[in-house]
Design a protein around this motif. Structure first.
Motif, PDB file in Angstrom:
ATOM      1  N   LEU A   1       0.826  -1.210   0.000  1.00 46.94           N
ATOM      2  CA  LEU A   1       0.000   0.000   0.000  1.00 46.94           C
ATOM      3  C   LEU A   1       0.866   1.268   0.000  1.00 46.94           C
ATOM      4  O   LEU A   1       0.568   2.234  -0.706  1.00 46.94           O
ATOM      5  N   LEU A   2       1.923   1.260   0.814  1.00 46.37           N
ATOM      6  CA  LEU A   2       2.811   2.424   0.830  1.00 46.37           C
ATOM      7  C   LEU A   2       3.519   2.613  -0.504  1.00 46.37           C
ATOM      8  O   LEU A   2       3.736   3.759  -0.959  1.00 46.37           O
ATOM      9  N   LEU A   3       3.861   1.521  -1.178  1.00 46.53           N
ATOM     10  CA  LEU A   3       4.500   1.616  -2.488  1.00 46.53           C
ATOM     11  C   LEU A   3       3.558   2.226  -3.515  1.00 46.53           C
ATOM     12  O   LEU A   3       3.952   3.093  -4.314  1.00 46.53           O
ATOM     13  N   ILE A   4       2.302   1.789  -3.499  1.00 43.52           N
ATOM     14  CA  ILE A   4       1.322   2.337  -4.450  1.00 43.52           C
ATOM     15  C   ILE A   4       1.049   3.820  -4.153  1.00 43.52           C
ATOM     16  O   ILE A   4       0.975   4.649  -5.066  1.00 43.52           O
ATOM     17  N   TYR A   5       0.918   4.148  -2.873  1.00 39.92           N
ATOM     18  CA  TYR A   5       0.681   5.546  -2.503  1.00 39.92           C
ATOM     19  C   TYR A   5       1.870   6.429  -2.898  1.00 39.92           C
ATOM     20  O   TYR A   5       1.694   7.565  -3.376  1.00 39.92           O
ATOM     21  N   GLY A   6       3.073   5.929  -2.707  1.00 41.68           N
ATOM     22  CA  GLY A   6       4.246   6.708  -3.097  1.00 41.68           C
ATOM     23  C   GLY A   6       4.333   6.931  -4.594  1.00 41.68           C
ATOM     24  O   GLY A   6       4.704   8.013  -5.054  1.00 41.68           O
ATOM     25  N   ALA A   7       3.978   5.896  -5.382  1.00 39.83           N
ATOM     26  CA  ALA A   7       4.015   6.059  -6.835  1.00 39.83           C
ATOM     27  C   ALA A   7       2.982   7.085  -7.302  1.00 39.83           C
ATOM     28  O   ALA A   7       3.259   7.921  -8.179  1.00 39.83           O
ATOM     29  N   LEU A   8       1.765   7.050  -6.718  1.00 46.41           N
ATOM     30  CA  LEU A   8       0.745   8.029  -7.085  1.00 46.41           C
ATOM     31  C   LEU A   8       1.146   9.447  -6.672  1.00 46.41           C
ATOM     32  O   LEU A   8       0.905  10.411  -7.400  1.00 46.41           O
ATOM     33  N   SER A   9       1.740   9.566  -5.503  1.00 44.14           N
ATOM     34  CA  SER A   9       2.166  10.895  -5.045  1.00 44.14           C
ATOM     35  C   SER A   9       3.282  11.458  -5.911  1.00 44.14           C
ATOM     36  O   SER A   9       3.343  12.666  -6.168  1.00 44.14           O
ATOM     37  N   ALA A  10       4.184  10.596  -6.380  1.00 39.54           N
ATOM     38  CA  ALA A  10       5.289  11.065  -7.215  1.00 39.54           C
ATOM     39  C   ALA A  10       4.797  11.604  -8.551  1.00 39.54           C
ATOM     40  O   ALA A  10       5.371  12.552  -9.092  1.00 39.54           O
ATOM     41  N   THR A  11       3.738  10.980  -9.087  1.00 40.72           N
ATOM     42  CA  THR A  11       3.204  11.466 -10.375  1.00 40.72           C
ATOM     43  C   THR A  11       2.450  12.776 -10.240  1.00 40.72           C
ATOM     44  O   THR A  11       2.271  13.492 -11.225  1.00 40.72           O
ATOM     45  N   ARG A  12       2.010  13.125  -9.040  1.00 44.48           N
ATOM     46  CA  ARG A  12       1.236  14.354  -8.832  1.00 44.48           C
ATOM     47  C   ARG A  12       2.034  15.459  -8.144  1.00 44.48           C
ATOM     48  O   ARG A  12       1.479  16.497  -7.832  1.00 44.48           O
ATOM     49  N   MET A  13       3.303  15.242  -7.911  1.00 46.85           N
ATOM     50  CA  MET A  13       4.107  16.253  -7.217  1.00 46.85           C
ATOM     51  C   MET A  13       4.323  17.463  -8.113  1.00 46.85           C
ATOM     52  O   MET A  13       4.632  17.323  -9.303  1.00 46.85           O
ATOM     53  N   PRO A  14       4.173  18.703  -7.579  1.00 46.80           N
ATOM     54  CA  PRO A  14       4.388  19.903  -8.393  1.00 46.80           C
ATOM     55  C   PRO A  14       5.857  20.256  -8.585  1.00 46.80           C
ATOM     56  O   PRO A  14       6.174  21.151  -9.338  1.00 46.80           O
ATOM     57  N   VAL A  15       6.773  19.574  -7.903  1.00 43.78           N
ATOM     58  CA  VAL A  15       8.186  19.879  -7.992  1.00 43.78           C
ATOM     59  C   VAL A  15       8.808  19.059  -9.113  1.00 43.78           C
ATOM     60  O   VAL A  15       8.582  17.854  -9.218  1.00 43.78           O
ATOM     61  N   ASP A  16       9.590  19.740  -9.972  1.00 49.31           N
ATOM     62  CA  ASP A  16      10.239  19.054 -11.081  1.00 49.31           C
ATOM     63  C   ASP A  16      11.463  18.306 -10.579  1.00 49.31           C
ATOM     64  O   ASP A  16      11.962  18.536  -9.471  1.00 49.31           O
ATOM     65  N   VAL A  17      11.994  17.441 -11.444  1.00 52.66           N
ATOM     66  CA  VAL A  17      13.194  16.700 -11.083  1.00 52.66           C
ATOM     67  C   VAL A  17      14.382  17.642 -10.952  1.00 52.66           C
ATOM     68  O   VAL A  17      15.225  17.506 -10.073  1.00 52.66           O
TER      69      VAL A  17
END
Length: 230
Positions: free
Chosen positions: A22-38
């Protein structure tokens, strides 16, 4: 406490794997929606003022253009540092503002100061603000050679007209190019040399010649008649 966590994790392996998934899935979703660029912009809000001073040496540009601009921009609210670069016929002044300030508000403040400092500039020198871009960008200098390898020699006036009307529009159409500033060369001018003797004989004054030149090559719609400036 650590021993208790390890012992209960070993006794509840399925629960630990489920929570980790669950934490892995939540982290992947959060990474795709983060407003900060690489690669975020790590520089402060900066407003660039560029001034073309044709025919001036770097020392003259520094004393007559860059220094008055730095003095005018130093006292603005939110400015943390002002630095400049003076070259042959070109002055570039960078005004750095505090973190989190609005760049468009900063540009408005700079525009107000430029309106006041333009009176101190030499004749024909007009400082302008650069585009909204990051200071981490790259400035590229391109030179147009004036050789006769392809036939007739190219004059400085022809090179400047090619840079203004052909090369500059093409470079601005390239993605990622913020601004193109042609410098150097010669601008096409029409020079009028009044003859005082003939003017006196014909009863023509300098003000009349100036009024006639102001309307030279003006465009107007069909059926337009000029009646005393109306």
């Amino acid at each position: 406490m650590f021993n208790w966590i390890v012992r209960h994790s070993l006794h509840n392996r399925l629960l630990v794997l489920a929570v980790a998934a669950l934490l892995l899935i939540y982290g992947a979703l959060s990474a795709t929606r983060m407003p900060v660029d690489v690669f975020p912009a790590l520089d402060k809000p900066v407003v660039t003022v560029m001034t073309e001073a044709g025919g001036m040496a770097p020392e003259e540009v520094e004393q007559r253009v860059s220094y008055p601009l730095e003095t005018a921009l130093n006292g603005m609210p939110g400015v943390t540092r002002v630095r400049s670069s003076s070259g042959v016929g070109l002055s570039v002044v960078y005004a750095e503002f505090d973190w989190g300030t609005d760049v468009y508000r900063n540009r408005q403040l700079v525009a107000e100061r430029l309106a006041l400092v333009r009176e101190q500039m030499p004749a024909g020198v007009n400082p302008t603000m650069g585009p909204v871009s990051s200071i981490m960008g790259e400035v590229m200098l391109l030179a147009l050679p004036l050789d006769a390898s392809a036939g007739a020699a190219v004059t400085p006036m022809q090179a400047r007209e090619y840079a203004d009307f052909v090369l500059r529009p093409r470079l601005l159409s390239v993605p990622g190019v913020a601004q193109v500033i042609p410098i150097g060369g010669e601008r096409r001018q029409l020079r009028v040399e009044p003859d005082g003797t003939r003017m006196a004989a014909a009863g023509v004054s300098l003000s009349q010649i100036e009024s006639a030149l102001q309307g030279f090559a003006a465009n107007a719609g069909g059926g337009f008649v000029d009646l005393g400036g109306r």
